[in-house]
Every structure is written in C-alpha cells, then in structure tokens.
Design a protein around this motif. Structure first.
Motif, mmCIF file in Angstrom:
data_model
loop_
_atom_site.group_PDB
_atom_site.id
_atom_site.type_symbol
_atom_site.label_atom_id
_atom_site.label_comp_id
_atom_site.label_asym_id
_atom_site.label_seq_id
_atom_site.Cartn_x
_atom_site.Cartn_y
_atom_site.Cartn_z
ATOM 1 N N LEU A 138 0.859 -1.178 0.000
ATOM 2 C CA LEU A 138 0.000 0.000 0.000
ATOM 3 C C LEU A 138 0.902 1.237 0.000
ATOM 4 N N PRO A 139 1.490 1.572 -1.151
ATOM 5 C CA PRO A 139 2.478 2.653 -1.204
ATOM 6 C C PRO A 139 1.809 4.029 -1.247
ATOM 7 N N PRO A 140 2.486 5.048 -0.714
ATOM 8 C CA PRO A 140 1.950 6.408 -0.791
ATOM 9 C C PRO A 140 1.859 6.872 -2.242
ATOM 10 N N ASN A 141 0.824 7.660 -2.540
ATOM 11 C CA ASN A 141 0.681 8.308 -3.848
ATOM 12 C C ASN A 141 0.670 7.300 -4.983
ATOM 13 N N SER A 142 -0.038 6.210 -4.754
ATOM 14 C CA SER A 142 -0.103 5.099 -5.701
ATOM 15 C C SER A 142 -1.297 4.230 -5.314
ATOM 16 N N PRO A 143 -1.921 3.573 -6.296
ATOM 17 C CA PRO A 143 -2.895 2.543 -5.906
ATOM 18 C C PRO A 143 -2.165 1.369 -5.265
ATOM 19 N N GLN A 144 -2.908 0.446 -4.680
ATOM 20 C CA GLN A 144 -2.254 -0.712 -4.063
ATOM 21 C C GLN A 144 -1.668 -1.641 -5.130
ATOM 22 N N ILE A 184 2.326 -1.120 4.513
ATOM 23 C CA ILE A 184 1.907 0.260 4.251
ATOM 24 C C ILE A 184 2.895 1.201 4.914
ATOM 25 N N ASN A 236 4.382 5.649 5.043
ATOM 26 C CA ASN A 236 4.304 7.031 4.574
ATOM 27 C C ASN A 236 5.478 7.815 5.133
#
Lengths: 126, 126
Positions: free
Chosen positions: A38-44, A117, A119
């Motif tokens: 679940l990366p930031p600024n990206s879909p999963q 995940i 951030n």
C-alpha cells in the motif's frame, strides 16, 4: 527480546540485504503469495509479480538501501503486526524517512510480509 | 458477514458520525488510551490529546467528512487488523482518496483504534 521480535527482525534483515544487493526478485520473495503493498501516492500493488516490479522501479530511482527499524511487534499465533521506522538512502545520502506498518504471516515456517503500508515523515513536496 | 466485521464497521460508523458532526473529542474517543496516529507527511501523533488536536486541525482545513470503507478484517482475539479505503470530502467535493490500515483493540468491551496509518492514492502534489 522476545523470540517473535527476533524472528521479525531477522526477516527484515533478509529484506534489507536483498534490497542492498539490488535484487527485486528476492525482495518480492519476502512477501506472502497474496501479499499486498500500500504505497503512498499510488494505488495498491498485489501479487508477487506486481511487488517485484514495484521494488525494481524504486531501485531504478536511485534508492540504494532501505533501512527498517522495528519499534513494536505484537504476535497473534501465525500472524503478527509490526510498527517501524524506515530510512531510504541514495548515493547522495538520506532520501526519505518515514513510518511503516506490516502485517506478517507465517508461511511454510517463515515469516513473510502480508500487508505493507508506509508514509513519509517529510512535508509533501519538501 | 462475520460478527467481527460487523463490529468493526459499527465502530467506523461512530467515527464517521463524530467526524461529520465536527466533534474531535468524540473522534479521539474512538482510539485506545495508548492510541497512535501515523499520518502522511507528519511525525506520529500519540495519546488522546494529540489525537484530538490532530483531527481538530484536519476539520479546520475544511474537510467535512471522512468515509471509511472496510475491505478486509482479520481478528486475533481482543485484537484485529483492518485494511480499508477512505474518502475525504470538503464543501467542493472529494479532497482525497486513499488507503488505510488500523490495528484494533477491544478496550472495556468496545473496539477502539490502536494504530492508524494511511496514505493517499493521488500523486504527490497532484
């Protein structure tokens, strides 16, 4: 230190070593078959192939190492959750510092990342 | 639907209602005494007072509602983890869409958020 914490830290060490070698295949192998990023600024991102491509891409951006520091681990039988702190470094030094949470599952006797995940602690665009 | 999933969704409903009323005290009350927020582009936030101030600040930025959609819940006795999708809305419509993970704990018979981390699906600065 609890046995679980030691095991999770050992699994993180394997992750860090694979990353440092620039080996996205081995990094992806640290995840469960149904693993998910679940990366930031990206879909999963789902599944071994997607996960490998994601980390390959990250490495191609000049990130040379991902340091993972375990702050907290709680176990639940064949599952566990971890909170930690990451540091990404490139040739010029620290590129990002932030926090992460991982849901771990024991698969075939080995701890694998199941949900991952994170951030940044840095201000957006900073 | 499992009983656990129903209970977590009911706890999220209370969170969403408190947010919609603009009641940061009630939102903070949804967290455990040792609860922790891991917000993007910010250091972590700990304890009831810090959590209340954080959500008060978010509300003051014009965010009128936080919709939480549970995608996955796994229970572990008096603990559980959840993955979900959030939508933040202001007067002009959707302000952000992203993903979250929550570690839940049952405290005094009630499910409370213990660890709460999220990030945006939108490109940075997008």
């Amino acid at each position: 230190m609890s046995e679980l914490r030691e095991e999770i830290m050992a699994a993180n060490k394997r992750f860090m070593e694979a990353f440092k070698r620039g080996d996205p295949e081995a990094v992806a192998g640290a995840y469960t078959g149904g693993g998910r990023l679940l990366p930031p600024n990206s879909p999963q991102v789902e599944g071994p192939e997607g996960i490998r491509e994601f980390w390959k891409q990250v490495m191609s951006l000049g990130i040379k190492s991902a340091e993972l520091e375990t702050l907290e681990v709680e176990g639940t039988g064949d599952g566990a959750w971890e909170q930690g702190r990451y540091t990404l470094r490139g040739a010029g030094g620290v590129m990002d510092v932030g926090k992460y949470m991982v849901i771990w599952k024991r698969e075939g006797g080995q701890w694998k990342l199941h949900r991952d995940i994170w951030n940044s602690n840095q201000k957006a665009g900073g």
